[in-house]
Scaffold this active site. Structure first.
Site, PDB file in Angstrom:
ATOM      1  N   HIS A   1       4.200  -1.361  -9.467  1.00 12.80           N
ATOM      2  CA  HIS A   1       2.741  -1.320  -9.480  1.00 12.80           C
ATOM      3  C   HIS A   1       2.171  -1.314 -10.900  1.00 12.80           C
ATOM      4  O   HIS A   1       1.363  -2.164 -11.272  1.00 12.80           O
ATOM      5  CB  HIS A   1       2.249  -0.084  -8.724  1.00 12.80           C
ATOM      6  CG  HIS A   1       2.815   0.066  -7.351  1.00 12.80           C
ATOM      7  ND1 HIS A   1       2.412  -0.723  -6.293  1.00 12.80           N
ATOM      8  CD2 HIS A   1       3.753   0.915  -6.858  1.00 12.80           C
ATOM      9  CE1 HIS A   1       3.081  -0.359  -5.195  1.00 12.80           C
ATOM     10  NE2 HIS A   1       3.890   0.623  -5.522  1.00 12.80           N
ATOM     11  N   ASP A   2       2.587  -0.329 -11.687  1.00  8.34           N
ATOM     12  CA  ASP A   2       2.002  -0.154 -13.013  1.00  8.34           C
ATOM     13  C   ASP A   2       2.472  -1.220 -13.992  1.00  8.34           C
ATOM     14  O   ASP A   2       1.716  -1.642 -14.875  1.00  8.34           O
ATOM     15  CB  ASP A   2       2.323   1.244 -13.546  1.00  8.34           C
ATOM     16  CG  ASP A   2       1.677   2.341 -12.718  1.00  8.34           C
ATOM     17  OD1 ASP A   2       0.661   2.049 -12.055  1.00  8.34           O
ATOM     18  OD2 ASP A   2       2.176   3.477 -12.730  1.00  8.34           O
TER      19      ASP A   2
END
Length: 313
Positions: free
Chosen positions: A237-238
């Site tokens: 995600h990040d």
């Protein structure tokens, strides 16, 4: 020219990989790291950030931020990040300390120094950013843009309706969304498209670079976590949010009118983005990621980790 950025984060396994990617990139100038309670309590994520930047040999200040949301109790996501928050990886304890400035003061100071060029990359709840905007109303004129991992135009991962980062502090998200700063949303629905499959992970782990061993532990931990919920892939995600700043062509965006649900507890943190309409009085306020070139993301990840150079499309 390197683009000056501050990374606001709550490490976190995928935050670790995101910082690794940012450090290796030849396009970003990391002015500092700010920490916020999110995946884990503030003291843990701050120490994790200090340990990670030491491990990465990244010589930047760390500023400690908010220990809880603006109006709610802090609730973490420790179950998804393993003991200590880094998937069981134990790094040497950094002897460095965070700076005396709180995160919001640090953000404003760096924005002044960058003279309109500073970008924020927010990988956790938006509490620090909202606090900075409340304390320094003119900050919105000094930031170039904010790219944040959070929200969703589909379902959530903390509730059926809400992604964790926005759910954790919806009031802060609402302040940021109403700030008028150019916003780019890398939502859960997009990060679940930019995933690593088993063969991709093997390809990444065959590369020779300074972080191969620890990356193996992190990716294998994420494989195990996702396998428990029936997924045979790993979303980063990040790291995708950071990658989208490094390579502006990685995601397709649309400009929309976004709101954050703060009133209903059932729908808390739900992000709703509508197309701008003539009869809609709300001004468009967020560029929303619609799709990602998954193959290019993996190509970029491998190229930057191995060489520090951003590969061509």
């Amino acid at each position: 020219m390197h683009r000056p950025v501050i990374i606001d984060t709550d490490p976190g396994v995928d935050d670790f990989i995101a910082l690794m990617l940012a450090k290796q990139s030849d396009r970003l100038e990391i002015r500092g790291v700010t920490t916020v309670a999110g995946n884990l309590p503030l003291e843990i994520v701050t120490q994790n950030a200090l340990n990670i930047i030491d491990f990465l040999d990244l010589h930047v200040p760390v500023a400690k931020g908010a220990s809880k949301p603006l109006k709610r109790q802090q609730e973490s996501a420790e179950a998804f990040h393993g003991k200590g928050g880094l998937g069981g990886v134990v790094l040497p304890i950094s002897q460095n300390r965070y700076v005396l400035q709180p995160a919001w003061d640090f953000i404003d100071e760096q924005a002044r120094q960058a003279e309109g060029r500073l970008e924020l990359i927010a990988l956790g709840p938006l509490t620090n950013v909202a606090t900075a905007l409340l304390k320094y109303p003119d900050l919105k004129k000094r930031l170039k843009c904010i790219t944040f991992m959070g929200g969703s135009t589909g379902g959530g991962n903390r509730t059926p309706y809400a992604e964790f980062n926005i759910w954790a502090d919806p009031e802060a998200a609402q302040i940021v969304w109403e700030s008028g700063i150019p916003l780019r949303m890398v939502g859960l629905d997009i990060t679940l498209k930019g995933v690593l499959k088993a063969q991709d992970i093997q390809d990444v782990l065959r590369l020779e670079h300074p972080y191969t061993l620890v990356l193996r532990y992190l990716l294998e931990f994420l494989q195990q976590v996702n396998a428990r919920v029936g997924q045979d892939f790993v979303p980063l995600h990040d790291a995708l949010a950071v990658a989208s700043v490094i390579d502006a062509q990685l995601l397709d965006y649309t400009l929309g009118c976004g709101i954050v649900e703060t009133e209903s507890e059932v729908y808390r943190g739900r992000t709703i983005v509508r197309k701008p309409l003539l009869e809609n009085r709300q001004q468009p306020n967020v560029w929303v990621g619609l799709d990602v070139d998954r193959e290019q993301f993996i190509h970029l990840l491998k190229g930057i980790l191995q060489t520090g150079q951003t590969p061509n499309l």
